[in-house]
Design an enzyme around this catalytic site. Structure first.
Site, short mmCIF file in Angstrom:
data_model
loop_
_atom_site.label_atom_id
_atom_site.label_comp_id
_atom_site.label_asym_id
_atom_site.label_seq_id
_atom_site.Cartn_x
_atom_site.Cartn_y
_atom_site.Cartn_z
N LYS A 90 0.80 -1.22 0.00
CA LYS A 90 0.00 0.00 0.00
C LYS A 90 0.84 1.28 0.00
CE LYS A 90 -4.21 -1.77 0.11
NZ LYS A 90 -5.17 -1.54 -0.98
N GLU A 112 -9.70 6.14 2.95
CA GLU A 112 -10.49 5.06 3.54
C GLU A 112 -9.56 3.89 3.80
OE1 GLU A 112 -9.41 2.98 0.13
OE2 GLU A 112 -10.02 5.09 0.22
N SER A 383 1.45 -9.64 -0.78
CA SER A 383 1.01 -8.24 -0.74
C SER A 383 1.24 -7.58 0.61
CB SER A 383 -0.47 -8.15 -1.10
OG SER A 383 -1.26 -8.93 -0.22
#
Length: 416
Positions: A90, A112, A383
């Site tokens: 991210k 968010e 991830s």
């Protein structure tokens, strides 16, 4: 493969389905994306690469998974995005968007988050680049991701609970968009996945494409060849498209998107609940959060509440580009259920010493069930790391009485 990206379309998906009040902000953002990201105006991309290297720790390693390779009689490699600063992919996008907001002259960041990794990455990026940030998070996700909530606040961000609906990612996105509509002049909304109105799907993908760029160079250096397949979990799809984009036009590389099958692929329309988040596998075309894409919805077009044991995959939609690539047959959409993901979480932790995020555990679950489908060389995009999921995994494993839980005698003895 033509996608008409200049108009923000991927086949029939994408677009800008937003209130008129947001269109000036959308057009301002698209202009900034095209100038700074695509054309590197004022050296924007050069500065971003420097931040990703010095603050983020890029490049991340491509590791051969020795035990998994032996188990599946194949060359299994792990793209270690869990080793990026903050513990997930991210940060690639969060750093890019917060830096872009500074170039645009914005004074406030909102975002968010579902599993908390995007919120954590945004909070870290905002602190690093000296920008105030407010993170909207559903109350359900707050309860199951407490460590990430603390990390966001530790980095100086304000975490605002969202209490509508089921209190998960869908509601958090809706609340963040409402805030953005009211504060467009000084605020930038850092969307965390390849969803939303154009240019967000393209921009987030481009910020995440560093994953695939590095992977291609690294696998060539290690094996002298391209992989037979790349396997990545898919919720909204940012890590998926980040890993896939470099290989999209390399037809000999299979691209496998693993969704959350939850407890069942059946849909309870009366209750308005889909006990899964397998949008690519079971969804229908519709509009959500500013874009046309595939959605979990009932016969009347009402959005269904989704479910996954992983908060980061618990979303009723998916990125429009990923939906298009599945329709075109370039990406294969598959799914595994909650228990398969939980078992994979334990297995990979035990065999490789890598505790994967529950999202990534879905990809490893697919590998366990389909070892012959991935070819001789496969890459799993890790991830994120699973630290954030430990409380959930312990609770879910005990509740399901899975025969994979580590012995807890040491805790029992300590409590005596």
């Amino acid at each position: 493969m033509t996608t008409n990206e200049t108009n923000g379309r991927f086949g029939g998906y994408g677009g800008q389905y937003v209130p008129e009040a947001l269109m000036p902000a959308i057009e301002e953002l698209r202009d900034a994306y095209e100038r700074y990201v695509l054309e590197n105006e004022d050296g924007f991309m050069d500065e971003l690469r420097a931040h990703l290297a010095d603050f983020g720790g890029r490049p991340t390693p491509l590791q051969r998974a020795d035990q998994l390779s032996e188990r599946y009689d194949a060359e299994v490699y792990l793209k270690r995005e869990d080793l990026l600063h903050g513990g997930a992919h991210k940060l690639n996008n969060a750093l890019g968007q917060v830096l872009l907001a500074k170039y645009m002259g914005k004074e406030r960041i909102i975002a968010e988050t579902g599993a908390g990794q995007h919120g954590t990455a945004t909070a870290m990026a905002a602190a690093h680049l000296d920008m105030p940030a407010e993170i909207f998070m559903g109350e359900t996700d707050i309860a199951r991701q407490r460590p990430n909530v603390f990390r966001m606040e530790l980095n100086g961000a304000t975490v605002t609970p969202v209490t509508t609906g089921r209190g998960t990612l869908k509601e958090a996105i809706s609340e963040t968009m409402r805030d953005w509509a009211e504060n467009v002049e000084d605020t930038h909304y850092v969307i965390g996945s390849i969803v939303g109105p154009d240019p967000f799907p393209r921009m987030v993908r481009d910020f995440q494409s560093v994953i695939g760029d590095e992977t291609h160079e690294q696998i060539l250096a290690k094996t002298g060849d391209t992989p037979d397949s790349i396997v990545a979990c898919a919720g909204g799809g940012s890590n998926t498209m980040g890993a896939f984009h470099e290989f999209r036009d390399k037809e000999d590389v299979d691209l496998i998107a693993v969704e959350a099958g939850g407890s069942s692929l059946e849909v309870d329309e009366e209750a308005g609940v889909a006990p899964n988040s397998a949008t690519l596998s079971t969804g229908e075309e519709g509009v959500l959060h500013g874009a046309r894409t595939k959605l979990l919805q009932d016969e009347d077009g009402q959005i269904m509440e989704s479910h996954s044991v992983s908060a980061g995959l618990d979303y009723s939609g998916v990125g429009p580009e990923l939906a298009y690539l599945v329709d075109e047959g370039r990406v294969e959409a598959v799914n595994v259920d909650d228990e398969t993901a939980l078992e994979a979480f334990h297995r990979v932790s035990r065999l490789e010493g890598v505790i994967p995020a529950l999202e990534t555990a879905h990809a490893f679950g697919y590998l366990e069930e389909n070892p012959d489908a991935v070819g001789d060389i496969t890459i799993v995009n890790v991830s994120g790391r699973g630290d954030k999921d430990l409380e959930s995994v312990v609770a879910e494993t005990e509740e399901r009485d899975l025969d994979v839980e580590p012995a807890s005698s040491v805790f029992q003895e300590a409590g005596e």
